[in-house]
Design a protein around this motif. Sequence first.
Motif, PDB file in Angstrom:
ATOM      1  N   SER A 260       0.827  -1.213   0.000  1.00  0.00           N
ATOM      2  CA  SER A 260       0.000   0.000   0.000  1.00  0.00           C
ATOM      3  C   SER A 260       0.857   1.257   0.000  1.00  0.00           C
ATOM      4  O   SER A 260       0.434   2.307  -0.501  1.00  0.00           O
ATOM      5  CB  SER A 260      -0.926   0.014   1.217  1.00  0.00           C
ATOM      6  N   LEU A 261       2.054   1.167   0.571  1.00  0.00           N
ATOM      7  CA  LEU A 261       2.952   2.324   0.650  1.00  0.00           C
ATOM      8  C   LEU A 261       4.016   2.295  -0.439  1.00  0.00           C
ATOM      9  O   LEU A 261       4.989   3.041  -0.378  1.00  0.00           O
ATOM     10  CB  LEU A 261       3.636   2.360   2.023  1.00  0.00           C
ATOM     11  N   ALA A 262       3.817   1.448  -1.435  1.00  0.00           N
ATOM     12  CA  ALA A 262       4.849   1.251  -2.458  1.00  0.00           C
ATOM     13  C   ALA A 262       5.199   2.526  -3.204  1.00  0.00           C
ATOM     14  O   ALA A 262       6.329   2.699  -3.662  1.00  0.00           O
ATOM     15  CB  ALA A 262       4.390   0.177  -3.448  1.00  0.00           C
ATOM     16  N   ASN A 263       4.228   3.439  -3.354  1.00  0.00           N
ATOM     17  CA  ASN A 263       4.493   4.666  -4.123  1.00  0.00           C
ATOM     18  C   ASN A 263       5.089   5.771  -3.268  1.00  0.00           C
ATOM     19  O   ASN A 263       5.227   6.902  -3.725  1.00  0.00           O
ATOM     20  CB  ASN A 263       3.201   5.173  -4.789  1.00  0.00           C
ATOM     21  N   THR A 264       5.462   5.462  -2.029  1.00  0.00           N
ATOM     22  CA  THR A 264       6.102   6.464  -1.178  1.00  0.00           C
ATOM     23  C   THR A 264       7.596   6.195  -1.115  1.00  0.00           C
ATOM     24  O   THR A 264       8.056   5.068  -1.305  1.00  0.00           O
ATOM     25  CB  THR A 264       5.543   6.437   0.259  1.00  0.00           C
ATOM     26  N   ARG A 265       8.340   7.236  -0.848  1.00  0.00           N
ATOM     27  CA  ARG A 265       9.787   7.089  -0.747  1.00  0.00           C
ATOM     28  C   ARG A 265      10.154   6.178   0.429  1.00  0.00           C
ATOM     29  O   ARG A 265      11.086   5.378   0.337  1.00  0.00           O
ATOM     30  CB  ARG A 265      10.424   8.468  -0.572  1.00  0.00           C
ATOM     31  N   TYR A 266       9.420   6.295   1.513  1.00  0.00           N
ATOM     32  CA  TYR A 266       9.686   5.451   2.684  1.00  0.00           C
ATOM     33  C   TYR A 266       9.523   3.979   2.321  1.00  0.00           C
ATOM     34  O   TYR A 266      10.329   3.135   2.726  1.00  0.00           O
ATOM     35  CB  TYR A 266       8.743   5.828   3.826  1.00  0.00           C
ATOM     36  N   GLY A 267       8.486   3.682   1.537  1.00  0.00           N
ATOM     37  CA  GLY A 267       8.262   2.309   1.118  1.00  0.00           C
ATOM     38  C   GLY A 267       9.397   1.778   0.269  1.00  0.00           C
ATOM     39  O   GLY A 267       9.829   0.630   0.420  1.00  0.00           O
ATOM     40  N   ARG A 268       9.899   2.619  -0.626  1.00  0.00           N
ATOM     41  CA  ARG A 268      11.020   2.218  -1.481  1.00  0.00           C
ATOM     42  C   ARG A 268      12.264   1.938  -0.641  1.00  0.00           C
ATOM     43  O   ARG A 268      12.950   0.930  -0.837  1.00  0.00           O
ATOM     44  CB  ARG A 268      11.307   3.329  -2.505  1.00  0.00           C
ATOM     45  N   GLU A 269      12.562   2.794   0.310  1.00  0.00           N
ATOM     46  CA  GLU A 269      13.739   2.616   1.151  1.00  0.00           C
ATOM     47  C   GLU A 269      13.636   1.336   1.973  1.00  0.00           C
ATOM     48  O   GLU A 269      14.630   0.617   2.148  1.00  0.00           O
ATOM     49  CB  GLU A 269      13.917   3.829   2.066  1.00  0.00           C
ATOM     50  N   THR A 270      12.440   1.038   2.463  1.00  0.00           N
ATOM     51  CA  THR A 270      12.236  -0.171   3.265  1.00  0.00           C
ATOM     52  C   THR A 270      12.497  -1.416   2.433  1.00  0.00           C
ATOM     53  O   THR A 270      13.157  -2.364   2.883  1.00  0.00           O
ATOM     54  CB  THR A 270      10.809  -0.209   3.836  1.00  0.00           C
ATOM     55  N   ARG A 271      11.989  -1.440   1.196  1.00  0.00           N
ATOM     56  CA  ARG A 271      12.188  -2.601   0.325  1.00  0.00           C
ATOM     57  C   ARG A 271      13.669  -2.795  -0.001  1.00  0.00           C
ATOM     58  O   ARG A 271      14.173  -3.918  -0.003  1.00  0.00           O
ATOM     59  CB  ARG A 271      11.377  -2.444  -0.965  1.00  0.00           C
ATOM     60  N   VAL A 272      14.371  -1.705  -0.291  1.00  0.00           N
ATOM     61  CA  VAL A 272      15.793  -1.801  -0.623  1.00  0.00           C
ATOM     62  C   VAL A 272      16.591  -2.299   0.575  1.00  0.00           C
ATOM     63  O   VAL A 272      17.484  -3.153   0.434  1.00  0.00           O
ATOM     64  CB  VAL A 272      16.333  -0.435  -1.107  1.00  0.00           C
ATOM     65  N   MET A 273      16.273  -1.797   1.776  1.00  0.00           N
ATOM     66  CA  MET A 273      16.991  -2.229   2.967  1.00  0.00           C
ATOM     67  C   MET A 273      16.742  -3.711   3.241  1.00  0.00           C
ATOM     68  O   MET A 273      17.673  -4.453   3.598  1.00  0.00           O
ATOM     69  CB  MET A 273      16.565  -1.369   4.163  1.00  0.00           C
ATOM     70  N   ASP A 274      15.507  -4.164   3.074  1.00  0.00           N
ATOM     71  CA  ASP A 274      15.200  -5.587   3.244  1.00  0.00           C
ATOM     72  C   ASP A 274      15.979  -6.434   2.236  1.00  0.00           C
ATOM     73  O   ASP A 274      16.519  -7.496   2.580  1.00  0.00           O
ATOM     74  CB  ASP A 274      13.700  -5.837   3.075  1.00  0.00           C
ATOM     75  N   LYS A 275      16.031  -5.969   1.003  1.00  0.00           N
ATOM     76  CA  LYS A 275      16.765  -6.687  -0.049  1.00  0.00           C
ATOM     77  C   LYS A 275      18.253  -6.755   0.291  1.00  0.00           C
ATOM     78  O   LYS A 275      18.905  -7.785   0.093  1.00  0.00           O
ATOM     79  CB  LYS A 275      16.549  -5.992  -1.398  1.00  0.00           C
ATOM     80  N   PHE A 276      18.792  -5.650   0.815  1.00  0.00           N
ATOM     81  CA  PHE A 276      20.209  -5.598   1.165  1.00  0.00           C
ATOM     82  C   PHE A 276      20.540  -6.623   2.246  1.00  0.00           C
ATOM     83  O   PHE A 276      21.489  -7.411   2.113  1.00  0.00           O
ATOM     84  CB  PHE A 276      20.588  -4.196   1.639  1.00  0.00           C
ATOM     85  N   PHE A 277      19.769  -6.646   3.338  1.00  0.00           N
ATOM     86  CA  PHE A 277      20.069  -7.566   4.431  1.00  0.00           C
ATOM     87  C   PHE A 277      19.814  -9.021   4.040  1.00  0.00           C
ATOM     88  O   PHE A 277      20.520  -9.925   4.514  1.00  0.00           O
ATOM     89  CB  PHE A 277      19.275  -7.185   5.681  1.00  0.00           C
ATOM     90  N   LYS A 278      18.840  -9.275   3.173  1.00  0.00           N
ATOM     91  CA  LYS A 278      18.619 -10.641   2.687  1.00  0.00           C
ATOM     92  C   LYS A 278      19.811 -11.097   1.862  1.00  0.00           C
ATOM     93  O   LYS A 278      20.302 -12.220   2.017  1.00  0.00           O
ATOM     94  CB  LYS A 278      17.348 -10.711   1.854  1.00  0.00           C
TER      95      LYS A 278
END
Length: 377
Positions: A260-278
């Motif tokens: 739901s928050l995918a179009n927000t900058r916060y949502g983008r940063e969260t996804r990238v951080m999750d991808k990084f730690f994975k």
Amino acid sequence: MRLIRKQLERDGSGVLTIVPQDNEDIWYLYNIVQEGDEVTAITSRKLANEKGAPRVKLTLQIKVAKIDYDAGAGTLRLNGRTTNDHKDVPLNSFHTLQLEPQLKCDIYKDEWDSFAINQLEEACDIANRSDIAAIVLQPGLAHICLVTDAMTVIRQKIEVTIPKKRRGDNSGMEKAVQKFYKQIYSAIPKVINLEKIKAVLIAGPGSGPRELFNTIMQLAMSEENQPVLQARQKFLVAHASSGHMHSLHEALQDKQIQESLANTRYGRETRVMDKFFKSLNDDDLKAWYGPDEVEKAVDLQAVETLMLTDSLFRSSELRERKRYVALYDAVRDLGKEVLIFSSLHQSGEQLDSVSGVACLLMYPLDLDEQSDQEDEN
């Protein structure tokens, strides 16, 4: 942020006159102003040491020696020696300027680097803001806050006593809960701009978040509260373990909420951080952190996404700031993504825990092996 004047020289030095519009603009100024800059603003000062002497307004210019930022109050205090002549204030005397919303100021730098200019452009671009509001609650406790690109700020805390359940008679508890929900409903228009906000997240344990949402909508319909009714689709309900602020991050990790928050900058940063730690956990050689490792990846033009915390650019060491500005510029020049994480968000705190600089690569690369080869050569 409103830019009034921009006067830059060929060598990058110059002065900008700006007016911060809100608390988030003050955060941007926190990232822009450095020790050694000269700042001019209206301030107040006692012109006599007598008890009860009135404070008078005057315009002073100081060379910044110390910076103190208060996120909750939305103020930036700059301390330094005065650099302009004033009939009532001696030259080179210490003074503190307090920058706050709607207060015009001039900022002079010996060098306006690309990061400072980019921060200013972001602050002046209203479309770049993607605010999220959140209500984190448990029985008797609620925190209403704003989650912006820059920070999470508690706007209001509501705390009441809820009686415990009684066998055969829960009327006292139910009345107290409804009164609690009404207090939250009444606070919403005072602290949340429903027209500007993109989402209002209601999070907490059990059925509380859903009950609060239903109560908000029922009250809005009975009062014909159009701003709330028109924002109905912006409300999101999620689970969190408690009504304390640390549980907000837990709610933001919910996959449906992230979508739901995918179009927000916060949502983008969260996804990238999750991808990084994975990627780091999988050890697939596509996630690296640390200034030396990231510099090697940038030199090899292998970076897909560069991640930096804003705290790196607030370093009082000019050489260190230039190092990270160079990384920032190099990746942007290659057309790749650069994300600046706020140290006031949990994602920024996570990044700070691994040096504050990290990257995701386009392909696997053993940067340790690259270092060994360079040492042998």
